[in-house]
Design a protein around this motif. Structure first.
Motif, PDB file in Angstrom:
ATOM      1  N   LYS A  35       0.894  -0.998  -0.069  1.00  0.00           N
ATOM      2  CA  LYS A  35       0.149  -0.109   0.083  1.00  0.00           C
ATOM      3  C   LYS A  35       0.717   1.215   0.092  1.00  0.00           C
ATOM      4  N   MET A  36       0.776   1.869  -1.091  1.00  0.00           N
ATOM      5  CA  MET A  36       1.773   3.161  -1.193  1.00  0.00           C
ATOM      6  C   MET A  36       1.144   4.260  -0.314  1.00  0.00           C
ATOM      7  N   LEU A  37       1.996   4.825   0.173  1.00  0.00           N
ATOM      8  CA  LEU A  37       1.565   6.127   1.222  1.00  0.00           C
ATOM      9  C   LEU A  37       0.825   7.128   0.392  1.00  0.00           C
ATOM     10  N   PRO A  38      -0.422   7.559   1.074  1.00  0.00           N
ATOM     11  CA  PRO A  38      -0.851   8.645   0.141  1.00  0.00           C
ATOM     12  C   PRO A  38      -0.043   9.948  -0.063  1.00  0.00           C
ATOM     13  N   PHE A  39      -0.243  10.548  -1.209  1.00  0.00           N
ATOM     14  CA  PHE A  39       0.524  11.800  -1.499  1.00  0.00           C
ATOM     15  C   PHE A  39       1.015  12.635  -0.246  1.00  0.00           C
ATOM     16  N   GLU A  40      -0.198  13.035   0.310  1.00  0.00           N
ATOM     17  CA  GLU A  40      -0.109  14.064   1.312  1.00  0.00           C
ATOM     18  C   GLU A  40       0.756  13.490   2.766  1.00  0.00           C
ATOM     19  N   GLY A  45      10.031  12.375   4.863  1.00  0.00           N
ATOM     20  CA  GLY A  45      11.224  13.437   5.192  1.00  0.00           C
ATOM     21  C   GLY A  45      11.622  14.205   3.676  1.00  0.00           C
ATOM     22  N   HIS A  46      10.895  13.753   2.751  1.00  0.00           N
ATOM     23  CA  HIS A  46      11.116  14.454   1.473  1.00  0.00           C
ATOM     24  C   HIS A  46       9.624  14.453   0.862  1.00  0.00           C
ATOM     25  N   ALA A  47       9.581  15.512  -0.065  1.00  0.00           N
ATOM     26  CA  ALA A  47       8.258  15.512  -1.018  1.00  0.00           C
ATOM     27  C   ALA A  47       8.268  14.619  -2.080  1.00  0.00           C
ATOM     28  N   VAL A  48       7.052  14.130  -2.620  1.00  0.00           N
ATOM     29  CA  VAL A  48       6.961  13.476  -3.832  1.00  0.00           C
ATOM     30  C   VAL A  48       7.779  14.379  -4.998  1.00  0.00           C
ATOM     31  N   GLY A  49       8.440  13.649  -5.849  1.00  0.00           N
ATOM     32  CA  GLY A  49       9.231  14.230  -6.927  1.00  0.00           C
ATOM     33  C   GLY A  49      10.582  14.334  -6.674  1.00  0.00           C
ATOM     34  N   GLY A  50      10.822  14.295  -5.173  1.00  0.00           N
ATOM     35  CA  GLY A  50      12.381  14.406  -4.747  1.00  0.00           C
ATOM     36  C   GLY A  50      12.760  13.511  -3.571  1.00  0.00           C
ATOM     37  N   VAL A  51      11.617  12.687  -3.417  1.00  0.00           N
ATOM     38  CA  VAL A  51      11.858  11.600  -2.409  1.00  0.00           C
ATOM     39  C   VAL A  51      13.323  10.714  -2.710  1.00  0.00           C
TER      40      VAL A  51
END
Length: 159
Positions: A80-85, A92-98
């Motif tokens: 189960k992937m983590l929800p975007f938010e 510790g990093h935002a989506v796109g830079g994880v």
């Protein structure tokens, strides 16, 4: 800034100057490959999941998909992937830079063997226009990881 968090982490190993800043977004595998001038398969994508023990980060080659059966066998829970938010507060990093550099305490990082077929790979470095080029051995050495796993499909040669 998340890139500063990654830079601070990589500085412990003298690698902070190897972070590449692109003029364009590298937030997806396709965009990162274009920005880095490489094939999408060499982009080390970071996938955030929830496990029974908390958040996990699986770093895998850009041309793979998580194999649900392998994941369930390894973690004893359906993927189960983590929800975007939830990604930034939990990882510790935002989506796109994880990335696996400077993640929150308690986040377990796993490296998928799909990356071992390349001389170098390009994981993100904290923000949607940053990456670093590392050998798989360097990725293993310079991340706090739980080791190599075989959790993906779609990359093995067809028999």
């Amino acid at each position: 800034m998340s890139v500063e968090r990654a830079r601070k982490y990589l500085a412990k190993f003298g690698l902070e100057d190897r972070i590449i800043t692109f003029r364009t977004s590298s937030a997806t595998v396709e965009l990162a490959a274009q920005a880095a001038g490489t094939e999408p398969c060499r982009i080390a994508k970071s996938m955030s999941f929830q496990s029974k023990e908390g958040p996990v980060l699986i770093i895998t080659a850009g041309d793979t998909k998580i194999d649900n059966a392998k994941f369930k066998h390894f973690f004893s829970v359906k993927p189960k992937m983590l929800p975007f938010e939830d990604v930034e507060p939990l990882i510790g990093h935002a989506v796109g830079g994880v990335c696996p550099f400077g993640v929150n305490p308690g986040v377990r990082v796993y490296l998928d063997i799909s990356m071992k077929r390349f001389e170098t790979v390009f994981p993100a470095a904290g923000e949607e226009n940053n990456a670093i080029e590392l050998t798989p051995e360097e990725l293993e050495k310079y991340t706090e990881n739980e080791g190599w796993v075989d959790l993906c499909k779609g990359w093995q040669p067809q028999e």
